[in-house]
Motif scaffolding. Structure first.
Motif, mmCIF file in Angstrom:
data_model
loop_
_atom_site.group_PDB
_atom_site.id
_atom_site.type_symbol
_atom_site.label_atom_id
_atom_site.label_comp_id
_atom_site.label_asym_id
_atom_site.label_seq_id
_atom_site.Cartn_x
_atom_site.Cartn_y
_atom_site.Cartn_z
ATOM 1 N N ARG A 157 3.472 -2.046 4.587
ATOM 2 C CA ARG A 157 3.706 -3.003 4.108
ATOM 3 C C ARG A 157 2.590 -3.926 3.407
ATOM 4 O O ARG A 157 2.679 -4.970 2.529
ATOM 5 N N THR A 158 1.323 -3.797 3.901
ATOM 6 C CA THR A 158 0.257 -4.340 3.628
ATOM 7 C C THR A 158 -0.603 -4.176 2.202
ATOM 8 O O THR A 158 -0.048 -3.148 1.430
ATOM 9 N N LEU A 194 0.801 -1.222 0.173
ATOM 10 C CA LEU A 194 0.183 -0.004 -0.199
ATOM 11 C C LEU A 194 0.637 1.262 0.047
ATOM 12 O O LEU A 194 0.495 2.209 -0.389
ATOM 13 N N ARG A 195 2.106 1.125 0.487
ATOM 14 C CA ARG A 195 3.052 2.470 0.590
ATOM 15 C C ARG A 195 3.388 2.855 -0.880
ATOM 16 O O ARG A 195 3.353 4.123 -1.235
ATOM 17 N N ALA A 196 3.475 1.670 -1.724
ATOM 18 C CA ALA A 196 3.870 2.059 -3.107
ATOM 19 C C ALA A 196 2.477 2.373 -3.764
ATOM 20 O O ALA A 196 2.347 3.342 -4.639
ATOM 21 N N ALA A 197 1.726 1.439 -3.736
ATOM 22 C CA ALA A 197 0.366 1.683 -4.779
ATOM 23 C C ALA A 197 -0.366 3.064 -4.302
ATOM 24 O O ALA A 197 -1.009 3.497 -5.264
ATOM 25 N N LEU A 198 -0.227 3.590 -3.155
ATOM 26 C CA LEU A 198 -1.032 4.718 -2.736
ATOM 27 C C LEU A 198 -0.298 6.008 -2.835
ATOM 28 O O LEU A 198 -0.816 7.211 -2.589
ATOM 29 N N ALA A 199 0.913 5.965 -3.273
ATOM 30 C CA ALA A 199 1.838 7.033 -3.573
ATOM 31 C C ALA A 199 1.452 8.047 -4.360
ATOM 32 O O ALA A 199 1.335 9.132 -4.096
ATOM 33 N N GLY A 200 0.806 7.810 -5.695
ATOM 34 C CA GLY A 200 0.215 8.663 -6.612
ATOM 35 C C GLY A 200 -1.002 9.362 -5.968
ATOM 36 O O GLY A 200 -1.120 10.809 -5.783
ATOM 37 N N TRP A 201 -1.822 8.714 -5.289
ATOM 38 C CA TRP A 201 -3.052 8.972 -4.700
ATOM 39 C C TRP A 201 -2.466 9.927 -3.362
ATOM 40 O O TRP A 201 -3.267 11.028 -3.084
ATOM 41 N N ALA A 202 -1.600 9.776 -2.885
ATOM 42 C CA ALA A 202 -1.140 10.454 -1.398
ATOM 43 C C ALA A 202 -0.157 11.528 -1.568
ATOM 44 O O ALA A 202 -0.349 12.468 -0.920
ATOM 45 N N GLY A 203 0.295 11.541 -3.054
ATOM 46 C CA GLY A 203 1.343 12.726 -3.446
ATOM 47 C C GLY A 203 2.743 12.200 -3.269
ATOM 48 O O GLY A 203 3.395 12.687 -3.979
ATOM 49 N N SER A 204 2.795 11.043 -2.321
ATOM 50 C CA SER A 204 4.149 10.625 -2.487
ATOM 51 C C SER A 204 4.243 9.336 -1.701
ATOM 52 O O SER A 204 3.204 8.934 -0.893
ATOM 53 N N GLU A 241 2.874 6.597 3.451
ATOM 54 C CA GLU A 241 3.203 5.920 4.751
ATOM 55 C C GLU A 241 2.518 6.587 5.839
ATOM 56 O O GLU A 241 2.219 5.861 6.779
ATOM 57 N N ARG A 242 2.871 7.918 6.027
ATOM 58 C CA ARG A 242 2.141 8.574 7.051
ATOM 59 C C ARG A 242 0.813 8.455 7.132
ATOM 60 O O ARG A 242 0.353 8.079 8.508
ATOM 61 N N ILE A 243 -0.091 8.486 6.154
ATOM 62 C CA ILE A 243 -1.512 8.250 6.100
ATOM 63 C C ILE A 243 -1.888 6.775 6.611
ATOM 64 O O ILE A 243 -2.712 6.872 7.566
#
Length: 284
Positions: A266-267, A240-250, A255-257
């Motif tokens: 890592r999930t 999720l850290r990588a998959a949500l990077a675009g959605w979160a901005g980075s 990871e913070r979210i």
């Protein structure tokens, strides 16, 4: 229960006669495979559990096989049909085969993907339909969002779609349709439907999926939650850290979210419930 209405359901001969009369050639584009087995229709209606008190929304009634079964159960039926030739013929079919209850049918020549509550003569309580596999999920999700009155449903879809709709976290078939349906309530794969009950015979297997709307939806804004779901499964093999990077901005923001939402970065998305996604959206 309603009094017997002398309804006669459509069999193979009636289906072919109607198709010939209308010069209907079932198309792949509209996903037209007509049910011609009365016992299958009776089983669908029984599993749907609809009766006198229900207003049933039927999407894609086609030649009217399921429509007649729903009318015979005593329900009022609002049938939404995109094919105007089929829509125009359906009231006459109801009068011919279900004369005692034909007045309970309303036919709307419309696209179910664009249907709005204001288009309907009354708000439906149940969705019962044989849905084309290519629009099944968007139709169901769109109607649940637009029509809070829909408290339950039973839809016939391609087996592969049924598996995705009813999957739970951790399953290999769990994905966007599973999570978004879970926002509204619980979906369950009920039973297979043999190919032989359709004309023309499809080249895919079908199954019935039931749905019951929950008493409450998860907290949060649906659009925001669904955006997080879409992002997570767009790259489902990534954490999720990588998959949500675009959605979160980075990736760092993701990871913070995630940490703030109580989710291990890592999930992967396939391990999360809809409530988990709601927490992620709220922590953004």
């Amino acid at each position: 229960m309603s009094e017997p209405s002398a309804t006669t359901l459509l069999g193979p001969a009636e289906i072919r006669r109607l198709a010939a009369e209308l010069d209907v050639r079932p198309t792949k584009k509209l996903g037209q495979n007509f049910v011609h087995d009365p016992n299958t229709v009776r089983r669908i209606v029984e599993l749907a559990g609809v009766g006198d008190d229900d207003v049933v929304l039927e999407v894609g009634p086609g030649l009217g096989s399921l429509t007649l079964g729903l009318l015979d159960a005593g329900s009022r039926v609002v049938a939404v049909e995109i094919d105007t030739v089929l829509a125009d013929r359906l009231p006459a079919t109801a009068r011919e085969h279900a004369p005692g209850v034909a007045d309970r049918l309303t036919v709307l020549p419309a696209d179910a993907l664009r249907l709005r509550a204001a288009d309907l003569p009354e708000l439906p309580t149940a969705l019962v339909a044989n849905l084309p596999y290519n629009v099944a999920v968007p139709v169901v999700l769109g109607l649940l969002a637009e029509l809070p009155s829909l408290v339950r449903g039973l839809v016939m879809v391609q087996t592969e779609v049924a598996d995705r709709m009813a999957a739970g976290p951790g399953s290999r078939t769990y994905g966007v349709p599973s999570v978004k349906l879970a926002w509204y309530g619980q979906a369950r794969k009920v039973a297979p439907v043999p190919r032989s009950v359709f004309w023309p015979v499809p080249n895919v297997d079908s199954a019935l999926v039931s749905f019951e709307r929950g008493d409450a939806v998860p907290e949060g804004d649906r659009a925001a939650v669904f955006a997080a779901v879409d992002a997570a499964f767009a790259q489902r093999r990534k954490t999720l850290r990588a998959a949500l990077a675009g959605w979160a901005g980075s990736a760092a923001n993701a990871e913070r979210i995630l940490v703030a939402a109580g989710i291990d970065p890592r999930t992967r998305g396939e391990q999360l419930t809809v409530e988990d996604f709601a927490r992620i959206a709220a922590a953004r």
